[in-house]
Scaffold this motif. Structure first.
Motif, PDB file in Angstrom:
ATOM      1  N   GLU A  62       1.080  -1.220   0.241  1.00 57.38           N
ATOM      2  CA  GLU A  62      -0.260  -0.296   0.172  1.00 57.38           C
ATOM      3  C   GLU A  62       0.354   1.477   0.082  1.00 57.38           C
ATOM      4  O   GLU A  62       1.944   1.272   0.874  1.00 57.38           O
ATOM      5  CB  GLU A  62      -0.538   0.122   1.529  1.00 57.38           C
ATOM      6  CG  GLU A  62      -2.111  -1.206   1.400  1.00 57.38           C
ATOM      7  CD  GLU A  62      -2.580  -0.951   2.529  1.00 57.38           C
ATOM      8  OE1 GLU A  62      -2.989   0.325   2.777  1.00 57.38           O
ATOM      9  OE2 GLU A  62      -3.176  -1.608   3.230  1.00 57.38           O
ATOM     10  N   ASP A  84       0.112   5.150  -0.578  1.00 58.43           N
ATOM     11  CA  ASP A  84      -0.240   6.490  -0.726  1.00 58.43           C
ATOM     12  C   ASP A  84      -1.967   6.135  -1.720  1.00 58.43           C
ATOM     13  O   ASP A  84      -2.405   7.144  -2.699  1.00 58.43           O
ATOM     14  CB  ASP A  84       0.640   7.390  -2.238  1.00 58.43           C
ATOM     15  CG  ASP A  84       1.720   8.115  -2.105  1.00 58.43           C
ATOM     16  OD1 ASP A  84       1.772   8.896  -0.828  1.00 58.43           O
ATOM     17  OD2 ASP A  84       2.807   8.160  -2.228  1.00 58.43           O
ATOM     18  N   ARG A 121      -2.876   3.384  -2.863  1.00 59.78           N
ATOM     19  CA  ARG A 121      -3.010   2.986  -3.407  1.00 59.78           C
ATOM     20  C   ARG A 121      -2.436   1.354  -3.602  1.00 59.78           C
ATOM     21  O   ARG A 121      -1.337   0.743  -2.552  1.00 59.78           O
ATOM     22  CB  ARG A 121      -1.834   3.243  -5.241  1.00 59.78           C
ATOM     23  CG  ARG A 121      -2.130   4.216  -5.572  1.00 59.78           C
ATOM     24  CD  ARG A 121      -0.833   4.667  -6.729  1.00 59.78           C
ATOM     25  NE  ARG A 121      -0.863   6.046  -6.989  1.00 59.78           N
ATOM     26  CZ  ARG A 121      -0.336   6.540  -7.103  1.00 59.78           C
ATOM     27  NH1 ARG A 121       0.697   6.595  -5.255  1.00 59.78           N
ATOM     28  NH2 ARG A 121      -0.095   8.035  -7.657  1.00 59.78           N
ATOM     29  N   VAL A 162      -1.170  -2.109  -4.622  1.00 59.78           N
ATOM     30  CA  VAL A 162       0.061  -3.129  -6.035  1.00 59.78           C
ATOM     31  C   VAL A 162       0.765  -4.542  -5.563  1.00 59.78           C
ATOM     32  O   VAL A 162       0.751  -4.322  -4.424  1.00 59.78           O
ATOM     33  CB  VAL A 162       0.700  -2.031  -6.283  1.00 59.78           C
ATOM     34  CG1 VAL A 162       2.094  -2.436  -7.368  1.00 59.78           C
ATOM     35  CG2 VAL A 162       0.944  -0.546  -6.351  1.00 59.78           C
ATOM     36  N   TYR A 208       6.899  -0.622  -9.916  1.00 61.76           N
ATOM     37  CA  TYR A 208       6.433   0.605  -9.027  1.00 61.76           C
ATOM     38  C   TYR A 208       7.905   1.328  -8.451  1.00 61.76           C
ATOM     39  O   TYR A 208       7.493   2.312  -7.809  1.00 61.76           O
ATOM     40  CB  TYR A 208       5.590   0.434  -7.735  1.00 61.76           C
ATOM     41  CG  TYR A 208       4.275   1.054  -7.596  1.00 61.76           C
ATOM     42  CD1 TYR A 208       3.820   2.134  -8.288  1.00 61.76           C
ATOM     43  CD2 TYR A 208       4.980   1.451  -5.979  1.00 61.76           C
ATOM     44  CE1 TYR A 208       3.044   3.295  -7.036  1.00 61.76           C
ATOM     45  CE2 TYR A 208       4.472   2.534  -5.480  1.00 61.76           C
ATOM     46  CZ  TYR A 208       3.562   3.581  -5.292  1.00 61.76           C
ATOM     47  OH  TYR A 208       2.407   4.066  -4.754  1.00 61.76           O
TER      48      TYR A 208
END
Length: 207
Positions: free
Chosen positions: A57, A59, A61, A63, A72
């Motif tokens: 996790e 911000d 988001r 992923v 990323y």
């Protein structure tokens, strides 16, 4: 702060190593495998519908998938550990980044599953090891030519390749008969960032 949803004895150890190499701040949320099935706990489904690790996790988001997470993090770190500037090295970087999970892990995982199946599994294993040997021979030939997978420097491609090669050393015949690969693994294990990530991550059967 990046949150790593970290499952013991899993691919998510690579994410911790990547974060340590990049010097990015993070925190770990730990999950233990079911002792009977060795599967991830259901709590991970609250993080991502597939209920698997690694997941991060950041911000707001979520992923998932190790390769996607690694890419990323390269972007977040302004390209550090990303593709080298030379085109041929960059192509090698992209190849190994995807080869780790796309080509090398499937036969290793198949061997792990078949080893737990009586009778049929033992017979099938005789066909799987030659497939794995093809991959191990290929990796050995490449690492005999250069110190790291993409070229002269450590990249995210090396981070991705660590898990399948550690798994191969643990259960699939990777030994001193392939000295360049063993030397690469020893070099990885000696890195301070790797050691720090291992201490923070907890149990990891393939190191």
């Amino acid at each position: 702060m990046i949150v790593v949803h970290h499952l013991e004895n899993s691919r998510s150890q690579r994410v911790l190593w990547m974060l340590e190499e990049l010097g990015l701040p993070y925190e770990i949320r730990r999950y233990e495998r079911n002792k009977k099935t060795m599967l991830a706990p259901p709590e991970l489904r609250a993080v991502h519908p597939l209920g698997k690790s690694p997941v991060i996790e950041d911000d707001g988001r979520i992923v998932a998938e190790t390769g996607a997470i690694v890419e990323y993090l390269v972007e977040k770190a302004d390209g550090r550990l990303g593709p080298p500037p030379h085109r041929d090295d960059a192509l090698r970087y992209r190849f190994w980044l995807h080869y780790a999970e796309g080509s090398m892990m499937p036969p290793l995982l198949l061997k792990l599953v078949l080893a737990r199946i009586p009778l049929f599994g033992k017979a099938a294993l005789k066909r799987i090891q030659p497939m794995i040997d093809v991959h191990l021979d290929y990796v050995e030939s490449e690492l005999a030519r250069r110190p790291w997978f993409a070229g002269d420097q450590l990249t995210a491609a090396d981070v991705m390749m660590s898990f399948p090669l550690e798994a191969a050393r643990s259960r699939a015949g990777l030994d001193a008969s392939r000295p360049a690969t063993i030397a690469w693994l020893d070099k990885v294990h000696a890195r301070p960032a790797y050691r720090t990530a291992l201490a923070k991550g907890g149990p990891y059967a393939y190191a």
